[in-house]
Write a protein that holds these residues in place. Structure first.
Motif, short mmCIF file in Angstrom:
data_model
loop_
_atom_site.label_atom_id
_atom_site.label_comp_id
_atom_site.label_asym_id
_atom_site.label_seq_id
_atom_site.Cartn_x
_atom_site.Cartn_y
_atom_site.Cartn_z
N MET A 18 -0.85 3.41 6.82
CA MET A 18 -2.24 2.78 7.41
C MET A 18 -2.11 2.90 9.01
O MET A 18 -3.08 2.12 9.56
CB MET A 18 -2.10 1.25 6.82
N VAL A 71 -8.90 -2.40 1.41
CA VAL A 71 -7.87 -1.31 1.37
C VAL A 71 -7.69 -1.15 -0.18
O VAL A 71 -7.56 -0.05 -0.57
CB VAL A 71 -6.61 -1.64 2.21
N THR A 119 -6.21 4.54 5.51
CA THR A 119 -5.90 4.75 3.89
C THR A 119 -6.23 5.79 3.16
O THR A 119 -5.67 6.85 2.84
CB THR A 119 -5.72 3.59 3.13
N GLU A 143 -10.19 0.31 6.27
CA GLU A 143 -9.45 1.09 5.30
C GLU A 143 -9.62 2.50 5.37
O GLU A 143 -9.20 3.42 4.64
CB GLU A 143 -10.27 0.87 4.02
N VAL A 201 0.80 -1.30 0.15
CA VAL A 201 0.05 0.22 -0.13
C VAL A 201 0.87 1.23 0.04
O VAL A 201 0.60 2.38 -0.64
CB VAL A 201 -0.80 0.13 1.08
#
Length: 317
Positions: A154, A219, A179, A176, A138
């Motif tokens: 995150m 996510v 994020t 999520e 990510v």
């Protein structure tokens, strides 16, 4: 403009779901680190004694019936007014000792302070390898797409300004949401500060609520959705360019055959190729239009943020 330090109100936000093992210690630690703060515990349908323990430790306990961390954070941001907000989890993985420094950065004018786990002890303390891999994936994706250098995308340990909280649209329902916060901040060029913190894994008896596969999919879908909304020209333009090039290559093959034989030998290929070229052009045009709309949304956000900053200054004076 930084607000007046001496008159600043601080709210500690602790979203919780079945954290009876740790919530008492977390409340006590934040009370010690930030004596002047008001500590809020939002109980998200816990089936244990989380709410009872938090209340006995002096926290203000409220209920949020909509399941999911994103729903809890949305309720917190709507309900609570403060100059500075500190958000952490109720599982005792984040040290309260770092909270005063995070608050100081917000009071110095930053919009969001990120408690960076990954630069310190996260990869040693976290025993879940897929979580570690997901964090790296990510982080790399978002930093590449937004030309940023954020280390911990995150993390659940953050501090916010009043303006950020009241202008941030919480769309996600679950884990999520962190994020989403980071992408929102990068897209709108907000003032971010990363502060390394000493992460520790959950203590014995405390159970993680994360679903590695399910939450990972959520996510990644959030990243996909927000790139589509915040970066529409690269997203649709790149897709349109790829499809258009495939169509042109197919058209070139048919044209070459026609030049040699004087006949169109593959009509279905020609029709499909032309449709691909048209589709590619339409996607590029859609990307241009949506990019203009996204820029107008950013302008609107800046105007709204300025209004809330003005209100905050008036209240602090």
């Amino acid at each position: 403009m930084p607000i007046n330090h001496s008159n600043s109100s601080i709210a500690v936000l602790l979203p919780c779901y079945n954290e009876e093992v740790t919530i008492g210690k977390v409340v006590r630690d934040f009370r010690k680190a930030l004596p002047s703060s008001v500590i809020y515990v939002y109980d998200n349908n816990s089936t244990d004694r989380t709410a009872e323990i938090a209340e006995s430790e002096g926290a203000i306990v409220r209920k949020e019936p909509r399941q999911g961390k994103g729903n809890v954070i949305r309720a917190m941001f709507e309900d609570i007014d403060a100059d500075v907000y500190v958000m952490a989890d109720g599982d005792d993985t984040y040290p309260a000792d770092d909270a005063p420094d995070m608050v100081a950065k917000i009071l110095d004018g930053y919009d969001m302070v990120i408690g960076d786990r990954l630069s310190s002890t996260y990869f040693q303390e976290n025993k879940r390898p897929f979580h570690n891999f997901g964090n790296r994936l990510v982080r790399g994706s978002i930093n590449h797409l937004f030309d940023a250098q954020v280390t911990d995308i995150m993390t659940g340990y953050r501090a916010f300004s009043f303006t950020f909280v009241k202008t941030y649209p919480v769309l996600s329902r679950g884990f999520e949401v962190e994020t989403e916060m980071t992408i929102h901040s990068l897209n709108n060029n907000l003032r971010l500060f990363e502060m390394p913190i000493q992460y520790r894994d959950r203590p014995e008896g405390s159970v993680s609520k994360l679903d590695t596969v399910g939450d990972g999919i959520k996510v990644m879908s959030t990243i996909f959705r927000m790139i589509r909304e915040y970066k529409p020209l690269p997203f649709f333009g790149g897709l349109g360019l790829l499809i258009g090039i495939i169509g042109l290559i197919l058209c070139g093959g048919v044209t070459y055959e026609f030049a040699k034989t004087g006949l169109v030998l593959h009509f279905p290929t020609l029709i499909g190729a032309v449709m691909l070229v048209i589709t590619g052009l339409l996607l590029i045009i859609a990307g241009i239009i949506l990019d203009v709309m996204a820029k107008n949304d950013r302008k609107t956000f800046i105007i709204d943020a300025n209004k809330f900053a003005y209100i905050e200054r008036c209240n602090s004076n």
